[in-house]
Write a protein that holds these residues in place. Structure first.
Motif, PDB file in Angstrom:
ATOM      1  N   GLU A   1      11.588   6.592   4.140  1.00 52.52           N
ATOM      2  CA  GLU A   1      10.972   7.624   2.762  1.00 52.52           C
ATOM      3  C   GLU A   1      11.056   6.831   1.535  1.00 52.52           C
ATOM      4  OE1 GLU A   1       7.589   9.826   1.991  1.00 52.52           O
ATOM      5  OE2 GLU A   1       8.513   8.880   4.190  1.00 52.52           O
ATOM      6  N   ALA A   2      12.543   6.416   1.339  1.00 50.79           N
ATOM      7  CA  ALA A   2      13.165   6.252   0.011  1.00 50.79           C
ATOM      8  C   ALA A   2      12.376   4.701  -0.329  1.00 50.79           C
ATOM      9  CB  ALA A   2      14.574   5.804   0.422  1.00 50.79           C
ATOM     10  N   ARG A   3      12.712   3.997   0.271  1.00 47.23           N
ATOM     11  CA  ARG A   3      12.293   2.644   0.589  1.00 47.23           C
ATOM     12  C   ARG A   3      10.306   3.013   0.582  1.00 47.23           C
ATOM     13  NH1 ARG A   3      13.295  -0.541   5.662  1.00 47.23           N
ATOM     14  NH2 ARG A   3      13.279   1.028   6.708  1.00 47.23           N
ATOM     15  N   ARG A   4       9.651   2.947   1.642  1.00 47.79           N
ATOM     16  CA  ARG A   4       8.353   3.435   1.102  1.00 47.79           C
ATOM     17  C   ARG A   4       7.426   3.880   0.016  1.00 47.79           C
ATOM     18  NH1 ARG A   4       4.966   6.096   5.727  1.00 47.79           N
ATOM     19  NH2 ARG A   4       5.692   8.121   4.735  1.00 47.79           N
ATOM     20  N   THR A   5       8.245   5.223  -0.703  1.00 47.07           N
ATOM     21  CA  THR A   5       7.754   5.989  -2.340  1.00 47.07           C
ATOM     22  C   THR A   5       7.815   4.636  -2.569  1.00 47.07           C
ATOM     23  OG1 THR A   5       9.101   8.122  -1.324  1.00 47.07           O
ATOM     24  CG2 THR A   5       8.208   7.674  -3.555  1.00 47.07           C
ATOM     25  N   GLY A   6       8.701   3.904  -3.089  1.00 48.90           N
ATOM     26  CA  GLY A   6       8.734   2.755  -4.329  1.00 48.90           C
ATOM     27  C   GLY A   6       7.780   1.716  -3.759  1.00 48.90           C
ATOM     28  N   GLN A   7       7.571   1.571  -2.541  1.00 47.59           N
ATOM     29  CA  GLN A   7       6.842   0.449  -2.123  1.00 47.59           C
ATOM     30  C   GLN A   7       5.394   0.849  -2.112  1.00 47.59           C
ATOM     31  OE1 GLN A   7       7.523  -1.256   1.063  1.00 47.59           O
ATOM     32  NE2 GLN A   7      10.237  -2.298   0.387  1.00 47.59           N
ATOM     33  N   ASN A   8       4.948   2.157  -2.748  1.00 48.21           N
ATOM     34  CA  ASN A   8       3.577   2.934  -2.254  1.00 48.21           C
ATOM     35  C   ASN A   8       3.061   1.740  -3.900  1.00 48.21           C
ATOM     36  OD1 ASN A   8       3.027   3.618  -0.282  1.00 48.21           O
ATOM     37  ND2 ASN A   8       3.975   6.354  -0.938  1.00 48.21           N
ATOM     38  N   ILE A   9       1.267   2.745  -3.714  1.00 49.03           N
ATOM     39  CA  ILE A   9       0.806   2.120  -4.943  1.00 49.03           C
ATOM     40  C   ILE A   9      -0.089   2.997  -5.147  1.00 49.03           C
ATOM     41  CG2 ILE A   9      -0.927   0.292  -5.675  1.00 49.03           C
ATOM     42  CD1 ILE A   9       1.366  -0.978  -4.579  1.00 49.03           C
ATOM     43  N   PHE A  10       0.300   3.915  -6.545  1.00 52.24           N
ATOM     44  CA  PHE A  10      -0.555   4.818  -6.977  1.00 52.24           C
ATOM     45  C   PHE A  10      -1.469   4.293  -8.496  1.00 52.24           C
ATOM     46  CE2 PHE A  10       3.972   5.980  -6.279  1.00 52.24           C
ATOM     47  CZ  PHE A  10       3.965   7.282  -5.487  1.00 52.24           C
ATOM     48  N   THR A  11      -2.661   4.841  -8.523  1.00 56.77           N
ATOM     49  CA  THR A  11      -3.896   3.844  -9.273  1.00 56.77           C
ATOM     50  C   THR A  11      -4.090   5.320 -10.345  1.00 56.77           C
ATOM     51  OG1 THR A  11      -5.496   4.920  -7.016  1.00 56.77           O
ATOM     52  CG2 THR A  11      -4.663   2.661  -7.523  1.00 56.77           C
TER      53      THR A  11
ATOM     54  N   THR B   1       3.523   0.382  -8.577  1.00 63.00           N
ATOM     55  CA  THR B   1       3.802   1.051  -7.422  1.00 63.00           C
ATOM     56  C   THR B   1       4.722   1.478  -7.833  1.00 63.00           C
ATOM     57  OG1 THR B   1       6.360  -0.315  -8.252  1.00 63.00           O
ATOM     58  CG2 THR B   1       4.359  -1.577  -7.026  1.00 63.00           C
ATOM     59  N   GLY B   2       5.417   2.697  -7.086  1.00 59.20           N
ATOM     60  CA  GLY B   2       6.370   3.542  -6.329  1.00 59.20           C
ATOM     61  C   GLY B   2       7.767   3.179  -7.751  1.00 59.20           C
ATOM     62  N   ASN B   3       7.916   2.280  -7.303  1.00 69.29           N
ATOM     63  CA  ASN B   3       9.544   1.953  -8.137  1.00 69.29           C
ATOM     64  C   ASN B   3       8.851   1.656  -9.294  1.00 69.29           C
ATOM     65  OD1 ASN B   3      10.923   1.829  -5.998  1.00 69.29           O
ATOM     66  ND2 ASN B   3      11.128  -0.419  -5.623  1.00 69.29           N
ATOM     67  N   ASP B   4       7.878   1.359 -10.080  1.00 63.69           N
ATOM     68  CA  ASP B   4       7.577   0.960 -11.564  1.00 63.69           C
ATOM     69  C   ASP B   4       7.278   2.076 -12.189  1.00 63.69           C
ATOM     70  OD1 ASP B   4       7.429  -1.911 -11.088  1.00 63.69           O
ATOM     71  OD2 ASP B   4       5.292  -1.118 -10.823  1.00 63.69           O
TER      72      ASP B   4
ATOM     73  N   VAL C   1      -0.451  -5.813  -6.918  1.00 64.45           N
ATOM     74  CA  VAL C   1       0.485  -4.809  -7.414  1.00 64.45           C
ATOM     75  C   VAL C   1       1.647  -4.892  -7.058  1.00 64.45           C
ATOM     76  CG1 VAL C   1       0.483  -2.546  -8.145  1.00 64.45           C
ATOM     77  CG2 VAL C   1      -1.599  -3.623  -8.168  1.00 64.45           C
ATOM     78  N   LYS C   2       2.377  -5.076  -5.420  1.00 63.93           N
ATOM     79  CA  LYS C   2       3.872  -5.459  -5.276  1.00 63.93           C
ATOM     80  C   LYS C   2       4.309  -6.750  -5.806  1.00 63.93           C
ATOM     81  CE  LYS C   2       3.150  -2.876  -0.879  1.00 63.93           C
ATOM     82  NZ  LYS C   2       3.158  -2.838   0.281  1.00 63.93           N
ATOM     83  N   ASN C   3       3.626  -7.471  -5.534  1.00 61.64           N
ATOM     84  CA  ASN C   3       4.768  -9.196  -6.610  1.00 61.64           C
ATOM     85  C   ASN C   3       4.105  -9.192  -7.801  1.00 61.64           C
ATOM     86  OD1 ASN C   3       4.680 -10.374  -3.548  1.00 61.64           O
ATOM     87  ND2 ASN C   3       2.085 -10.624  -3.453  1.00 61.64           N
ATOM     88  N   ARG C   4       3.863  -8.348  -8.969  1.00 63.83           N
ATOM     89  CA  ARG C   4       3.971  -8.263  -9.887  1.00 63.83           C
ATOM     90  C   ARG C   4       4.943  -7.245  -9.810  1.00 63.83           C
ATOM     91  NH1 ARG C   4      -1.513  -9.304 -13.536  1.00 63.83           N
ATOM     92  NH2 ARG C   4      -2.520 -10.635 -12.511  1.00 63.83           N
TER      93      ARG C   4
END
Lengths: 805, 57
Positions: free
Chosen positions: A559-569, A653-656, A767-770
């Motif tokens: 879940e932690a990984r996926r939250t970080g990789q999710n895209i929020f718009t 991204t969630g991480n951003d 978005v993930k790549n950037r």
């Protein structure tokens, strides 16, 4: 006279006859013979038991028929002598002996035939009849059926042994089990193996991912706190167990004393019974003496004439006869007194007058049951039965004091809540200490599990087609296979994670740092203490397995990984995007709840909102879905369609978001609304004062490719350099834009399929790549208790995430 | 099952069966005792009745 039937039964019961399969058989050297032996022995057991019982009935009937007494007298004597009860008990003992012997003999052997026979026999006992094709089994079954039918006949034919049903005083643990519905779906064996394979040899694998010293410090602190609280809990539960043990001893002693008192009374009754039984014999003997004396008189009278003058002889006979009459009278009186005494004692036992009046209601109830039980075995009180009764008393006392529905049911629940809090603390850290979820764990668990399916479906929705394709490529499988695999895995993992997570509903626990970094030693300690608590409290519940923790940990890391990789718009318009660029940040503003806005858009305007919710931070939650609509738009029933110039939205991204110090709630409108409506505070109060301001450094701006040059100018005018615009602008290719416009006859549709496809398959990857935070992993470390406005139930809201690597 | 296991099992069955027969016999004796006791009660009652009848003559 003994009937022919009775004669046969006596022979059978005496062990003289033995049908086929006798235990004398010495040549049992294969399974077939063994099966035959079992069959024969079982059959013999049933036959002899039936014969013994039936013989008893016949003998009783014979004695009654031959005595020639009126029916009323017989009925009274049966009642007074309790002959039916005694025979009934004996009959029950025979049945029990049969059951026990059959059970022992029917211990499975690896022989199909003998096994069938044994099973059929067991079924026969249970049902009294059954269908069985197996010949041997059928023969045993037939005997069993006869036995069972015989027992039933006893009851039906009016010659029954009137044994009573022992109600006992046991508070059965089954009741507790019933209250503890354990409907958790267990993972399939295949999945367990799969997870084991992943986990194999890497029990500390997740901890190895945690390289950030700050995260490790949090974990160490948590572990230390868990150890301290574990010690406290152990102390509490040990003291509780000691206190209860003391009370159990006292309870047992009281009951034991009562048992002895009753036993003494029963012995006295028995003595009087025996004494009274002797009286008729004595009367009979005296009657015989009288007859003899009378005969003597006859004899003597013959001599009277020859001894006319000898009066002394006659006086002697008269004296003797007078003495006999007096003796008869005396014995009659004695008999009467004994009968009265017997009745008096029986009444005293039945009415409970022998019990001390200071017993509690519960003890008294237990005592009455005990008395009933003893009453049943009135003739059989001996050291063996007394021991069994005392054991029963002890078992009852334990259930009474330890059982969930016993005296300490509430206390047990409290300790269980503490135990669960301990588990929560271990897996989710300090922040969950104050969760009122412990107030009603069962309810929370039930809700969490019931929501698991929904959450699971939502989770699956988050997988976009591109992800599936990537995974399929990596694993060299078809997309369909991957989808199926993920579906199966997700389904179970969600269930597991939810069932072990009382605060799962908040979404916080799913990425718990504490859970990801759970120490093996702490896990073991918890499992051990849970086991000890279970034993000490005498409760039945399924222990938490190490695998349970591992599933939840697996889930948390995932879940932690996926939250970080999710895209929020964040969907906006060209005009708003221009304003945001000028201000160099995306700011939130006061948001009103739908009820506040109902029919009064002025309130919204007064607060600074312009009627368009998009000005505030509003991202579609979690999945990166493309959505023009907002909750308010929907509420107002407005369809928002835009032209080319108005097409603009921000993405991150969630991480951003997490790397910029924001929590994921910032992107979840429902959470914000909840907080606001309950507390009357502006959104963002969970963060710091500037918590609702998101720098453009964290965001990508998505616009039509044809608009790029205009936006570069806007960025430059706002003070950003050319590189920044290049790094933060994503142009939607013209052909996509054209297709989307064609789809909506010149306007972008709110639910544009073309744009959705583009977002899912291309934009997310871009978005993930950037993202400059691609390799980071964040986990939750703190939450704050708040209250759900709808249910009034405590829930958690995350306000801190921690980078763990 | 091996031959030894089968023989072992057969032996066990013999023991169980023997024990069953012993216990059943005890229970039958107990049953007989109860019935004999009751028969005695009936007999005494009968005697008593007869005596009453005699004394009333």
């Amino acid at each position: 006279m003994i009937s022919a039937n009775e004669k046969i039964t006596e022979i059978v019961a005496s062990g003289e006859a033995f049908s086929e399969g006798s235990a004398e058989n010495k040549d049992i050297d294969n399974e077939g013979k063994l099966g035959k032996l079992i069959e024969g022995t079982l059959s013999d057991i049933y036959v002899r038991a039936s014969a013994t019982k039936e013989g008893g009935i016949l003998r009783l009937k014979g004695a009654i028929d031959s005595c020639g007494l009126p029916e009323g007298d017989i009925s009274r004597l049966r009642q007074e002598s309790e002959v039916d009860i005694k025979l009934g008990e004996n009959s029950e003992m025979i049945s029990e002996l049969v059951r026990h012997s059959v059970e022992q003999i029917s211990v499975p052997v690896d022989s199909g035939e003998s096994k069938q026979g044994a099973v059929a026999a067991e079924e026969g006992i249970k049902a009294g009849s059954a269908d069985a094709d197996d010949t041997r089994g059928a023969r045993v079954l037939e005997a069993a059926s006869r036995f069972s039918a015989g027992s039933q006949k006893e009851v039906a034919n009016g010659e029954q042994f009137q044994g009573t049903q022992d109600q006992g005083i046991v508070i059965r643990m089954e009741d507790y089990k019933k209250k503890d519905p354990d409907n958790k779906e267990k993972p399939s064996e295949e999945l367990v193996k799969e997870v084991e394979k992943v986990e194999e040899g890497s029990s500390e694998r997740y901890r190895e991912k945690i390289t950030n010293p700050e995260a490790n410090a949090i974990l160490d602190e948590n572990s230390e706190r868990f150890r301290r609280n574990t010690e406290l809990f152990k102390k509490t539960i040990e003291e509780t167990a000691q206190n209860r043990q003391k009370e159990v001893e006292e309870f047992k002693k009281k009951l034991s004393d009562k048992l002895h008192e009753i036993c003494s009374a029963q012995e006295e009754i028995q003595y009087l019974y025996k004494e009274s039984e002797k009286i008729p014999e004595e009367i009979s003997a005296l009657g015989a003496s009288i007859d003899k004396y009378k005969a003597d008189i006859g004899e003597l009278s013959k001599n009277i004439f020859s001894r006319l003058l000898n009066r002394n002889g006659i006086n002697s006979i008269e004296k003797a006869m007078s003495g006999a009459e007096e003796k008869i009278q005396e014995l009659k009186e004695k008999n009467k007194a004994n009968v009265y005494r017997r009745q008096e004692l029986s009444q005293a036992v039945e009415s409970g007058n022998l019990s001390p009046q200071n017993l509690t209601a519960e003890e008294r109830k237990a005592l009455i049951s005990l008395e009933n039980s003893i009453g049943k075995t009135v003739l059989g009180i001996n050291p063996a039965t007394e021991k069994a009764t005392l054991e029963s008393v002890e078992a009852s006392a334990k259930d009474h004091f330890f059982g969930a529905y016993g005296k300490y049911g509430e206390e047990n629940n409290k300790l269980l809540r503490q135990l669960n809090i301990l588990k929560n603390e271990l897996t989710f850290g300090e922040s969950t200490n104050s969760i009122d979820a412990a107030r009603d764990i069962e309810e929370v668990e039930r809700r969490a599990i019931s929501q698991a399916d929904d959450a699971f479906k939502r989770a699956l929705d988050k997988y976009d087609e591109l992800t599936y394709i990537e995974i399929a490529k990596e694993r060299k499988k078809s997309v369909e296979e991957i989808k199926k695999e993920i579906y199966e895995k997700e389904r179970v993992v969600w269930k597991e994670a939810y069932s072990h997570t009382y605060s799962a509903m908040s979404g916080y626990s799913r990425a718990s740092l504490e859970l990801i970094g759970l120490k093996e030693a702490d896990m073991d300690t918890y499992i051990q203490i849970e086991d000890e608590a279970k034993k000490l409290l005498g409760l039945q519940f399924e222990n938490t397995a190490k695998k349970d923790f591992e599933y939840a940990r697996y889930r948390a890391y995932y879940e932690a990984r996926r939250t970080g990789q999710n895209i929020f718009t964040h969907v906006t318009s060209g005009e708003r995007a221009e304003k945001i660029i000028k201000e160099r940040s995306l700011k939130s503003s006061k948001i009103h709840t739908p009820s506040e806005l109902r029919g009064d858009m002025n309130a919204l305007k007064k607060s600074g909102q312009t009627g368009n919710i998009e000005e505030s931070l509003y991202f579609t939650s979690g999945g990166g879905g493309f959505n023009y609509g907002t909750k308010l738009d929907k509420y107002e029933g407005q369809e928002i369609e835009r032209d080319l110039k108005d097409f603009a939205f921000f993405a991150a991204t969630g991480n951003d978001l997490l790397a910029s110090g924001k929590s994921i709630e910032v992107a979840t409108p429902t959470m914000r609304e909840k907080g606001e409506s309950l507390k009357g505070q502006a959104v963002g109060d969970y963060e710091s004062a500037d918590g609702t301001e998101l720098s453009l450094e964290s965001l990508q701006l998505i616009i039509p490719e044809s608009e790029i040059s205009r936006y570069i100018s806007l960025f430059e005018n706002a003070g950003y350099n050319g590189n920044f615009a290049k790094e933060h602008l994503v142009g939607v290719p013209n052909d996509i834009v054209e297709k989307a416009l064609n789809e909506g006859n010149g306007l972008f549709l709110r639910d544009s399929k073309v744009l959705h496809e583009y977002v899912d398959n291309q934009l997310k990857r871009e978005v993930k790549n950037r993202s400059k935070n691609k390799g980071k992993i964040f986990a939750t470390v703190k939450a704050r208790k708040s209250e759900d406005g709808v249910t009034g139930r405590a829930t958690n809201t995350v306000f801190q995430w921690q980078q763990i690597n | 099952m091996t031959k030894e296991e089968i023989q072992e099992k057969a032996k066990r069955i013999e023991i169980i069966h023997k024990s069953y027969l012993d216990k059943l016999l005890d229970m039958k004796k107990q049953q007989d005792k109860i019935i004999e006791g009751f028969s005695e009660i009936l007999k005494n009652k009968k005697i008593e009745k007869i005596k009453k009848l005699i004394s009333s003559l």
